[in-house]
Design a protein around this motif. Structure first.
Motif, PDB file in Angstrom:
ATOM      1  N   LEU A 110       0.842  -1.201   0.000  1.00 56.27           N
ATOM      2  CA  LEU A 110       0.000   0.000   0.000  1.00 56.27           C
ATOM      3  C   LEU A 110       0.874   1.247   0.000  1.00 56.27           C
ATOM      4  CD1 LEU A 110      -2.677  -1.179   2.560  1.00 56.27           C
ATOM      5  CD2 LEU A 110      -3.125  -0.549   0.189  1.00 56.27           C
ATOM      6  N   LYS A 111       1.963   1.179   0.770  1.00 56.19           N
ATOM      7  CA  LYS A 111       2.864   2.336   0.803  1.00 56.19           C
ATOM      8  C   LYS A 111       3.500   2.556  -0.559  1.00 56.19           C
ATOM      9  CE  LYS A 111       3.755   2.694   5.706  1.00 56.19           C
ATOM     10  NZ  LYS A 111       4.650   2.504   6.850  1.00 56.19           N
ATOM     11  N   SER A 112       3.817   1.447  -1.240  1.00 57.55           N
ATOM     12  CA  SER A 112       4.473   1.603  -2.536  1.00 57.55           C
ATOM     13  C   SER A 112       3.543   2.209  -3.581  1.00 57.55           C
ATOM     14  CB  SER A 112       5.031   0.264  -3.025  1.00 57.55           C
ATOM     15  OG  SER A 112       3.986  -0.528  -3.532  1.00 57.55           O
ATOM     16  N   MET A 113       2.241   2.165  -3.295  1.00 61.78           N
ATOM     17  CA  MET A 113       1.288   2.809  -4.202  1.00 61.78           C
ATOM     18  C   MET A 113       1.272   4.321  -4.024  1.00 61.78           C
ATOM     19  SD  MET A 113      -2.237   0.673  -4.104  1.00 61.78           S
ATOM     20  CE  MET A 113      -3.077   1.964  -5.046  1.00 61.78           C
ATOM     21  N   GLY A 114       1.786   4.757  -2.870  1.00 58.76           N
ATOM     22  CA  GLY A 114       1.800   6.192  -2.595  1.00 58.76           C
ATOM     23  C   GLY A 114       0.515   6.708  -1.990  1.00 58.76           C
ATOM     24  N   CYS A 115      -0.283   5.810  -1.402  1.00 59.45           N
ATOM     25  CA  CYS A 115      -1.538   6.252  -0.801  1.00 59.45           C
ATOM     26  C   CYS A 115      -1.274   7.051   0.468  1.00 59.45           C
ATOM     27  CB  CYS A 115      -2.422   5.050  -0.468  1.00 59.45           C
ATOM     28  SG  CYS A 115      -3.107   4.284  -1.930  1.00 59.45           S
ATOM     29  N   GLY A 116      -1.983   8.160   0.581  1.00 62.09           N
ATOM     30  CA  GLY A 116      -1.757   9.053   1.720  1.00 62.09           C
ATOM     31  C   GLY A 116      -2.633   8.734   2.913  1.00 62.09           C
ATOM     32  N   TYR A 117      -2.454   7.546   3.464  1.00 62.63           N
ATOM     33  CA  TYR A 117      -3.241   7.176   4.644  1.00 62.63           C
ATOM     34  C   TYR A 117      -2.627   7.786   5.888  1.00 62.63           C
ATOM     35  CZ  TYR A 117      -5.010   3.442   1.617  1.00 62.63           C
ATOM     36  OH  TYR A 117      -5.570   2.736   0.589  1.00 62.63           O
TER      37      TYR A 117
END
Length: 833
Positions: A110-117
RNA sequence: GCCGGGAUGGCGGAAUUGGUAGACGCACGGGACUUAAAAUCCUGUGGACGCAAGUCCGUGCGGGUUCAAUUCCCGCUCUCGGCACCA
């Protein structure tokens, strides 16, 4: 240098994290927006469906953040469930280990997708800090009678080794997880009284204007309201009666038999009064019928099976005696499990009497037509008409007859008008280990005793070993099972069933709001500020599962006073994303057409993957995966990169950020200014109003193309070029955040693009200098002209008629009529030569 | 059977309230650069006829309304999804 995403993407993810770019807190001074995605099951790896879901979510969150909203955008893991147990057996590990390892891996993805959670808010439903509150909700419901235990015929999946809720039996009666045909079993189980909310669940659908029509319809179908009369039919020569339910009480005079379900309790009572041979035959028939799977029972056009009980029922309206049959097409779990058989007006009853030679009495006829001869009927007449053969109701239209006879039944106390729902209470017991323990003990003396709130959580023992045959590991945990009764202190046994995992997902979106909360599932302040969810994004497969359960839970929480009384619905907006298709079929392992998100990200970068997904089709439609399309998206990003890199001196020379339209003279410069602002305008509307993300990307491609072919002629031109590039980066950043941050920095901006304000539209720049109007003759396109905008109709007609080309075309024709649409067209209607 | 979507080039898909059908991208053709290829850039691209200007046809099918219909109305076909012996 070329576009090196593998260096750019990690760089910016690190910076976002260091600067806490996506941490969010309550802030009364700003409008809030709660953007929620259906959280994943930690199966091990993200698939393309996830990538799509989260690309849409992150885009929405970033867009709204830039537009001044205080955006809640969290993620978590729905981490209890069967697959973990299956994997544990196969890999010889523990479900907890397998699950937590998967979660760690998926967080990296998910982090590698760049999602700003906001990563401080991650929910993992398999942790006691979470599931203790699921148990607590269960206790609150138990206290209010909303959770109860009963013996009932339930759906059993042999492969999963557990019972299932009605909603989890799909298609032709198969398990939603493994597609094994489900069988009925009589068991004592825990239920939640969702049927208490059937009417409200139905009524509030009308208010969910932010939901797709399909989902609303599916829920309406699922809840399945129908109005009718429930009434008693006496059994002749016995002090017994049978309850029946019908929506067509107007056909009561046409009963020729009564049919009861094989599982109906009266079967046994009647059997006890039969001769021994008859009794055995009846019980044997009943048990054979009820043992069949849902697939057999509901086979389309299935031959109906029945058996005469030898008993007779008495029609309350006229005392007629009619046979009572056991019939396989009568369902125990709908209505009362017994029906009045009216073959003349119900196709199923018609088929039944044709097979067994029972009578037919028509009691409705088409207006103006004679009463049909039963012998001539080839099918049941279920349409409305007027009553006949119905005593004093003869001649009455069907709707009125339903009304009047219903009243009559109530007056005579034969029955009551009633609303039935198809929705059943929610069976939440699961004979599985990897789930939330149901906080109840069974005391030898006191019976069912709820675990006191202060003893929560009832922790799942982690030292259990999953039996290789797939049974419930809790059954082997004697130390855990044997306990003392909280009431009398005597010996008691713990409930070994765990809760349906859909309980976990029914309230996780509340938990995100108060991650550290230890004395309550969440705080009232957090819930009041953030709820409801403004946009919920996920697959349509949950239309009649999670989305009904979560609505039910929200209503219960509200009624229990845990949330605001006004919070009746959890999800204001719903976006059901379409499937990801490849080579004409849904991506699936069995078809071998899966594309691994990891590989795409590794090869092209997350920005490319996201861009392609958002560009290839509108979010709610299915998406055709195309490797060539991905390359196209990547090519576009390379062009954006070059647009900036190749023009750094020009960009640096810009002296102002915004040049007013009034100061721009050259045609090309005015065109580029117009392009910049019409793009901002369109992209903003596409994202905000239409959720047309694919066309938003198309606009940005046009802007990029425009900027690439724009040669700044002067100082103003350089300023305009920079204005264009900045606008492009700002608007593109929710789609492709990493590359945009990089380029934003490269052109000398400080501060994160993720936190930059969304560009505003310069309305002056939208005005055009000229418009193209077309000439139609008899509706057919003939010529095009460029004219100043805003010409009045007459002026426009005058101008067009004066054109030589038009004169030539009209030569020898008679003009009948001229229609003008300002700024659009002139249509001349002419008559022959 | 009931309910709800959908049908537009070779492909994915665009088209405010009816007003230039095919935006954007993919694929394909031609060209430039290169020893060559890849990459990149320029250019063409719904179909038919035509050297061209242009003309005709064209948004699943058949009708209708209108100056004008992918868009509105009536009747179908196909397709995807949901529900279904639900009384």
């Amino acid at each position: 240098m070329t576009y090196d995403f593998s260096a750019i993407e990690p760089k910016w993810r690190k910076i976002w994290e260091e600067r806490k770019a996506f941490h969010v807190e309550r802030d009364e001074s700003r409008p809030k927006f709660y953007c929620l995605e259906m959280f994943p099951y930690p199966s091990g790896a993200l698939h393309m469906g996830h990538l799509r879901n989260y690309s849409i979510g992150d885009l929405t969150a970033r867009f709204l953040r830039m537009n001044g909203y205080n955006v809640m955008y969290p993620i978590g893991f729905d981490s209890f469930g069967m697959p973990a147990e299956n994997a544990a057996i196969k890999m010889k590990t523990h479900p907890a280990k397998w699950t937590m390892r998967n979660i760690d891996h998926m967080i990296e993805q998910l982090k590698s997708m760049g999602c700003g959670y906001d990563w401080r808010r991650v929910v993992k439903t398999c942790l006691p800090e979470y599931y203790r509150w699921s148990q607590w909700f269960f206790l609150q419901m138990y206290k209010r009678g909303l959770a109860y235990r009963k013996h009932a015929p339930v759906n059993w999946c042999g492969t999963c080794g557990t019972v299932l809720a009605n909603e989890q039996v799909i298609g032709d009666g198969v398990c939603w997880r493994c597609e094994t045909p489900v069988v009925k079993k009589g068991l004592e189980q825990w239920f939640l009284r969702i049927t208490d909310y059937a009417q409200e669940l139905l009524d509030y659908l009308d208010q969910l204007s932010g939901w797709p029509e399909r989902v609303l319809t599916m829920q309406r179908n699922w809840i399945g309201r129908s109005e009718g009369v429930r009434f008693n039919i006496a059994i002749a020569d016995a002090d017994l009666s049978i309850e029946a339910f019908t929506t067509r009480i107007d056909t009561i005079f046409g009963i020729t038999f009564v049919a009861i379900a094989a599982e109906h309790p009266i079967v046994k009572t009647l059997a006890d009064r039969m001769t021994p041979e008859k009794r055995d035959a009846a019980l044997d028939f009943a048990s054979r019928m009820s043992a069949r799977s849902a697939i057999e029972r509901t086979a389309v056009g299935g031959d109906k099976m029945g058996m005469d009980t030898g008993f007779e029922a008495v029609n309350p309206v006229n005392g007629a005696r009619i046979p009572i049959w056991i019939a396989d097409y009568i369902l125990m779990d709908y209505g009362t499990g017994a029906i009045m058989g009216v073959p003349a007006h119900d196709q199923r009853d018609f088929d039944f009497v044709r097979k067994y030679g029972l009578g037919i009495i028509p009691v409705v006829r088409a207006p103006g037509e004679p009463i049909p001869d039963p012998g001539d009927m080839t099918s049941a007449a279920d349409a409305d008409g007027v009553a006949c053969n119905s005593g004093r109701f003869d001649g009455m239209p069907t709707p009125e007859a339903i009304e009047k006879i219903g009243e009559w039944f109530e007056r005579e106390s034969w029955g009551k008008r009633e609303t039935q729902y198809r929705l059943r209470d929610w069976l939440i017991s699961r004979q599985r280990y990897w789930g939330t323990p149901i906080p109840v003990v069974y005391c030898d003396k006191c019976g069912i005793v709820p675990v006191p709130e202060e003893d929560l959580p009832v922790e799942l023992p982690l030292d259990a070993t999953i039996p290789p045959n797939g049974g419930n590991a809790l059954l082997d945990c004697a130390d855990w099972i044997n306990t003392t009764c909280p009431k009398c202190g005597g010996h008691a046994r713990r409930e070994t069933d765990t809760m349906d995992t859909f309980i976990c997902s029914s309230w996780y979106f509340f938990r995100y709001l108060s991650p550290g909360s230890n004395d309550a599932p969440f705080t009232p302040e957090d819930s009041k500020y953030w709820m409801p969810v403004d946009l919920y994004i996920g697959g349509i497969e949950h239309a009649c599962l999670h989305l009904i359960y979560a609505r039910f839970f929200t209503k219960v929480l509200s009624d229990l006073g845990i949330t605001e009384p006004t919070l009746r619905e959890p999800f204001k907006g719903l976006l059901t994303q379409g499937m990801v298709i490849k080579d004409g079929a849904k991506m699936s392992k069995s078809l071998g057409n899966v594309v691994d998100p990891d590989e795409i990200i590794k090869r092209y970068g997350a920005d490319t993957a996201r861009l392609f997904i958002l560009f290839a089709s509108p979010p709610d439609k299915s998406l055709d995966w195309s490797d060539k399309g991905v390359e196209g998206a990547h090519r576009f990003l390379s062009r954006v990169y070059r647009l900036v890199e190749d023009n750094l001196p020009s960009l640096a020379s810009a002296e102002r950020l915004r040049t007013p339209m009034s100061e721009i003279t050259g045609g090309e410069s005015r065109d580029i200014k117009r392009l910049i602002h019409s793009t901002i305008d369109r992209v903003t509307r596409d994202i905000k109003d239409e959720r047309q993300l694919n066309t938003a990307v198309a606009r940005l491609m046009e802007l990029c193309n425009g900027l690439l072919s724009f040669a700044p002629p002067d100082k103003t031109g350089h300023a305009l070029f920079r204005e264009g590039v900045e606008s492009l980066l700002l608007c593109l950043s929710p789609f492709c955040p990493h590359i945009c941050e990089e380029l934003w920095e490269m052109i000398g901006n400080e501060g994160l693009l993720a936190r930059a304000p969304w560009p505003s539209v310069d309305k002056d720049a939208l005005a055009v200098d000229s418009v193209t109007v077309v000439l139609q003759i008899n509706g057919k396109l003939r010529e095009q002209f460029s004219v100043p905008p805003g010409l009045a109709k007459d002026e426009l007609i005058g101008r067009v008629m004066a054109e030589d080309a038009v004169k030539r075309r009209l030569d020898g024709f008679e003009v009948v009529k001229v229609i003008a649409v300002p700024d659009k067209l002139v249509n001349i209607v002419v008559k022959g030569k």
